[in-house]
Design a protein around this motif. Sequence first.
Motif, PDB file in Angstrom:
ATOM      1  N   THR A  28       8.711  22.606  21.977  1.00 14.57           N
ATOM      2  CA  THR A  28       8.943  23.778  22.354  1.00 14.57           C
ATOM      3  C   THR A  28       9.681  24.088  23.686  1.00 14.57           C
ATOM      4  OG1 THR A  28       6.715  24.249  22.954  1.00 14.57           O
ATOM      5  CG2 THR A  28       7.282  24.692  20.523  1.00 14.57           C
ATOM      6  N   GLY A  29       8.969  23.280  24.763  1.00 13.04           N
ATOM      7  CA  GLY A  29       9.573  23.344  26.210  1.00 13.04           C
ATOM      8  C   GLY A  29      11.139  23.271  26.217  1.00 13.04           C
ATOM      9  N   PRO A  30      11.724  22.272  25.849  1.00  9.05           N
ATOM     10  CA  PRO A  30      13.166  22.056  26.049  1.00  9.05           C
ATOM     11  C   PRO A  30      13.996  23.129  25.215  1.00  9.05           C
ATOM     12  CG  PRO A  30      12.209  19.867  25.623  1.00  9.05           C
ATOM     13  CD  PRO A  30      11.182  20.807  25.502  1.00  9.05           C
ATOM     14  N   ALA A  31      13.592  23.598  24.051  1.00 13.72           N
ATOM     15  CA  ALA A  31      14.189  24.334  23.319  1.00 13.72           C
ATOM     16  C   ALA A  31      14.152  25.661  24.048  1.00 13.72           C
ATOM     17  CB  ALA A  31      13.903  24.543  21.972  1.00 13.72           C
ATOM     18  N   ARG A  32      13.101  26.379  24.576  1.00 15.04           N
ATOM     19  CA  ARG A  32      12.843  27.389  25.527  1.00 15.04           C
ATOM     20  C   ARG A  32      13.785  27.410  26.560  1.00 15.04           C
ATOM     21  NH1 ARG A  32       7.848  27.423  25.096  1.00 15.04           N
ATOM     22  NH2 ARG A  32       7.351  26.403  27.257  1.00 15.04           N
ATOM     23  N   PHE A  39      21.020  32.587  27.430  1.00 13.20           N
ATOM     24  CA  PHE A  39      20.838  34.089  27.570  1.00 13.20           C
ATOM     25  C   PHE A  39      21.056  34.505  28.755  1.00 13.20           C
ATOM     26  CE2 PHE A  39      18.515  38.175  27.707  1.00 13.20           C
ATOM     27  CZ  PHE A  39      19.057  38.648  26.463  1.00 13.20           C
ATOM     28  N   ALA A  40      20.816  34.017  29.862  1.00 18.07           N
ATOM     29  CA  ALA A  40      20.861  34.276  31.191  1.00 18.07           C
ATOM     30  C   ALA A  40      22.420  33.940  31.704  1.00 18.07           C
ATOM     31  CB  ALA A  40      19.988  33.558  32.173  1.00 18.07           C
ATOM     32  N   LYS A  41      23.104  32.972  31.110  1.00 21.68           N
ATOM     33  CA  LYS A  41      24.353  32.742  31.511  1.00 21.68           C
ATOM     34  C   LYS A  41      25.418  33.106  30.640  1.00 21.68           C
ATOM     35  CE  LYS A  41      23.311  28.816  34.607  1.00 21.68           C
ATOM     36  NZ  LYS A  41      23.302  27.429  34.815  1.00 21.68           N
ATOM     37  N   ASP A  42      25.391  33.027  29.410  1.00 19.73           N
ATOM     38  CA  ASP A  42      26.363  33.127  28.524  1.00 19.73           C
ATOM     39  C   ASP A  42      26.363  34.138  27.234  1.00 19.73           C
ATOM     40  OD1 ASP A  42      27.691  30.678  29.583  1.00 19.73           O
ATOM     41  OD2 ASP A  42      26.127  29.554  28.294  1.00 19.73           O
ATOM     42  N   TYR A  43      25.296  34.807  27.194  1.00 15.41           N
ATOM     43  CA  TYR A  43      24.923  35.749  26.267  1.00 15.41           C
ATOM     44  C   TYR A  43      26.007  37.023  26.350  1.00 15.41           C
ATOM     45  CZ  TYR A  43      22.990  39.862  23.729  1.00 15.41           C
ATOM     46  OH  TYR A  43      22.823  40.815  23.052  1.00 15.41           O
ATOM     47  N   GLN A  53      25.748  37.790  12.330  1.00 14.73           N
ATOM     48  CA  GLN A  53      26.328  37.258  11.085  1.00 14.73           C
ATOM     49  C   GLN A  53      26.092  35.746  10.862  1.00 14.73           C
ATOM     50  OE1 GLN A  53      30.427  38.398  10.342  1.00 14.73           O
ATOM     51  NE2 GLN A  53      30.322  40.107  11.510  1.00 14.73           N
ATOM     52  N   ARG A  54      25.758  35.090  11.815  1.00 16.81           N
ATOM     53  CA  ARG A  54      25.614  33.707  11.477  1.00 16.81           C
ATOM     54  C   ARG A  54      24.563  33.046  12.815  1.00 16.81           C
ATOM     55  NH1 ARG A  54      28.190  29.747   8.935  1.00 16.81           N
ATOM     56  NH2 ARG A  54      29.636  31.352   8.300  1.00 16.81           N
ATOM     57  N   THR A  55      24.729  32.993  13.822  1.00 18.75           N
ATOM     58  CA  THR A  55      23.765  32.592  14.883  1.00 18.75           C
ATOM     59  C   THR A  55      23.976  32.964  16.305  1.00 18.75           C
ATOM     60  OG1 THR A  55      22.613  30.582  15.679  1.00 18.75           O
ATOM     61  CG2 THR A  55      24.885  30.430  15.058  1.00 18.75           C
ATOM     62  N   PHE A  56      22.917  33.056  17.123  1.00 18.55           N
ATOM     63  CA  PHE A  56      23.425  33.173  18.542  1.00 18.55           C
ATOM     64  C   PHE A  56      23.508  31.675  19.190  1.00 18.55           C
ATOM     65  CE2 PHE A  56      21.136  36.929  17.605  1.00 18.55           C
ATOM     66  CZ  PHE A  56      21.236  37.951  18.404  1.00 18.55           C
ATOM     67  N   ALA A  57      24.173  31.839  20.214  1.00 19.96           N
ATOM     68  CA  ALA A  57      24.670  30.230  20.900  1.00 19.96           C
ATOM     69  C   ALA A  57      24.983  29.151  19.852  1.00 19.96           C
ATOM     70  CB  ALA A  57      23.261  29.693  21.420  1.00 19.96           C
ATOM     71  N   ARG A  58      26.175  29.717  19.119  1.00 14.89           N
ATOM     72  CA  ARG A  58      26.677  28.630  18.262  1.00 14.89           C
ATOM     73  C   ARG A  58      26.920  27.272  18.399  1.00 14.89           C
ATOM     74  NH1 ARG A  58      31.459  30.344  13.856  1.00 14.89           N
ATOM     75  NH2 ARG A  58      31.204  28.525  12.409  1.00 14.89           N
ATOM     76  N   GLU A  59      27.421  27.169  20.037  1.00 16.00           N
ATOM     77  CA  GLU A  59      27.712  26.047  20.650  1.00 16.00           C
ATOM     78  C   GLU A  59      26.628  24.963  20.912  1.00 16.00           C
ATOM     79  OE1 GLU A  59      27.095  29.074  24.133  1.00 16.00           O
ATOM     80  OE2 GLU A  59      27.769  28.948  22.012  1.00 16.00           O
ATOM     81  N   HIS A  60      25.315  25.646  20.457  1.00 15.20           N
ATOM     82  CA  HIS A  60      24.049  24.557  20.824  1.00 15.20           C
ATOM     83  C   HIS A  60      23.649  24.317  19.473  1.00 15.20           C
ATOM     84  CE1 HIS A  60      24.578  24.841  24.993  1.00 15.20           C
ATOM     85  NE2 HIS A  60      23.949  26.083  25.215  1.00 15.20           N
ATOM     86  N   PRO A  88      20.295  19.651   4.603  1.00 11.31           N
ATOM     87  CA  PRO A  88      20.311  19.943   6.142  1.00 11.31           C
ATOM     88  C   PRO A  88      20.140  21.492   6.537  1.00 11.31           C
ATOM     89  CG  PRO A  88      21.946  18.085   5.351  1.00 11.31           C
ATOM     90  CD  PRO A  88      21.487  18.757   4.224  1.00 11.31           C
ATOM     91  N   VAL A  89      19.843  21.611   7.754  1.00  5.80           N
ATOM     92  CA  VAL A  89      19.632  23.002   8.185  1.00  5.80           C
ATOM     93  C   VAL A  89      20.618  23.402   9.066  1.00  5.80           C
ATOM     94  CG1 VAL A  89      17.298  23.180   7.504  1.00  5.80           C
ATOM     95  CG2 VAL A  89      18.075  22.407   9.766  1.00  5.80           C
ATOM     96  N   THR A  90      20.944  24.847   9.584  1.00  4.99           N
ATOM     97  CA  THR A  90      21.572  25.317  10.779  1.00  4.99           C
ATOM     98  C   THR A  90      20.771  26.224  11.409  1.00  4.99           C
ATOM     99  OG1 THR A  90      23.543  25.096   9.142  1.00  4.99           O
ATOM    100  CG2 THR A  90      23.425  26.506  10.948  1.00  4.99           C
ATOM    101  N   PRO A  91      20.493  25.905  12.650  1.00  5.60           N
ATOM    102  CA  PRO A  91      19.555  26.565  13.413  1.00  5.60           C
ATOM    103  C   PRO A  91      20.142  27.939  13.714  1.00  5.60           C
ATOM    104  CG  PRO A  91      20.489  24.782  14.792  1.00  5.60           C
ATOM    105  CD  PRO A  91      21.013  24.567  13.092  1.00  5.60           C
ATOM    106  N   ALA A  92      19.379  28.932  14.021  1.00  3.19           N
ATOM    107  CA  ALA A  92      19.617  30.147  14.529  1.00  3.19           C
ATOM    108  C   ALA A  92      18.494  30.694  15.623  1.00  3.19           C
ATOM    109  CB  ALA A  92      19.932  31.240  13.464  1.00  3.19           C
ATOM    110  N   ALA A  93      19.002  31.761  16.439  1.00 11.84           N
ATOM    111  CA  ALA A  93      18.134  32.290  17.422  1.00 11.84           C
ATOM    112  C   ALA A  93      17.749  33.613  17.207  1.00 11.84           C
ATOM    113  CB  ALA A  93      18.704  31.986  18.850  1.00 11.84           C
ATOM    114  N   ALA A  94      17.182  34.217  18.124  1.00 12.65           N
ATOM    115  CA  ALA A  94      16.451  35.607  17.963  1.00 12.65           C
ATOM    116  C   ALA A  94      17.498  36.618  17.413  1.00 12.65           C
ATOM    117  CB  ALA A  94      15.996  36.062  19.467  1.00 12.65           C
ATOM    118  N   GLN A  95      16.875  37.536  16.761  1.00 18.12           N
ATOM    119  CA  GLN A  95      17.522  38.745  16.215  1.00 18.12           C
ATOM    120  C   GLN A  95      17.155  40.047  16.750  1.00 18.12           C
ATOM    121  OE1 GLN A  95      19.672  38.329  13.315  1.00 18.12           O
ATOM    122  NE2 GLN A  95      19.543  35.931  14.096  1.00 18.12           N
TER     123      GLN A  95
END
Length: 234
Positions: A28-32, A39-43, A53-60, A88-95
């Motif tokens: 959880t630490g590295p993901a957080r 969020f601080a630099k690129d959001y 529509q798809r995911t936050f931080a798609r580049e990650h 296989p899965v596709t990760p997404a971030a907060a909504q």
Amino acid sequence: MLVTADERARFRRDGMFVRRGLAADAHTGPARDLITTWFAKDYDPGRLNEYTQRTFAREHGRHPALLDLYTATGAADIARGLLTDPDPVTPAAAQPEKTMHVDGVGCPHLDPAELRTFSLLVGVVLSPITRPDAGALHYVPGGHLTMSRWFATAWARGITVQVPPDIDTHEGEPLLADVGDVLFMHHLVPHAVGTNHTTTPRLMAYFRVSHTQHAARRLDALRDPWLDYPAINP
């Protein structure tokens, strides 16, 4: 990693269960850190609709720090125990805040006839959620059974209403959880995300998991809640 008898019973009844402490700090630490830095630099608030529509931080999307939350914690094994044959899965971030809905059906940003569904939502908690008004996910226990009946009897492609009236007015049960807890929730469980009224960001990483045959039978899976779950089909 086995799904316990109690977890199977709760999944059939409520459409969800939480495995407490499944994800260790080493995951959880590295993901957080990755999400917080992004969020601080690129959001970009102007791209919020695109993100949802798809995911936050798609580049990650394929970053090991995020994928390990699913593949290295045992979550993938539990998903396999539920679905038998997951893709296989596709990760997404907060909504952001959303009213009661089922993902990928009747979404405001989709063609009403389009289905962007899946089988199982896996959510890894990355920050403590101690209050219902702290951006908690709110879900309707047993709602997967209500929704499947509605999809089978009262809904058709093109309808923009996302849930029946009795679900739309339901406040839902808040998911209160600690870092490392992992949510396993049936796609058909209606849910909403409320506003975070605290000063601490609420962070979760979501994985949308599909049975390998789901894409070919999306409509049938809306009407039969156990079609994608042969291992626990009652």
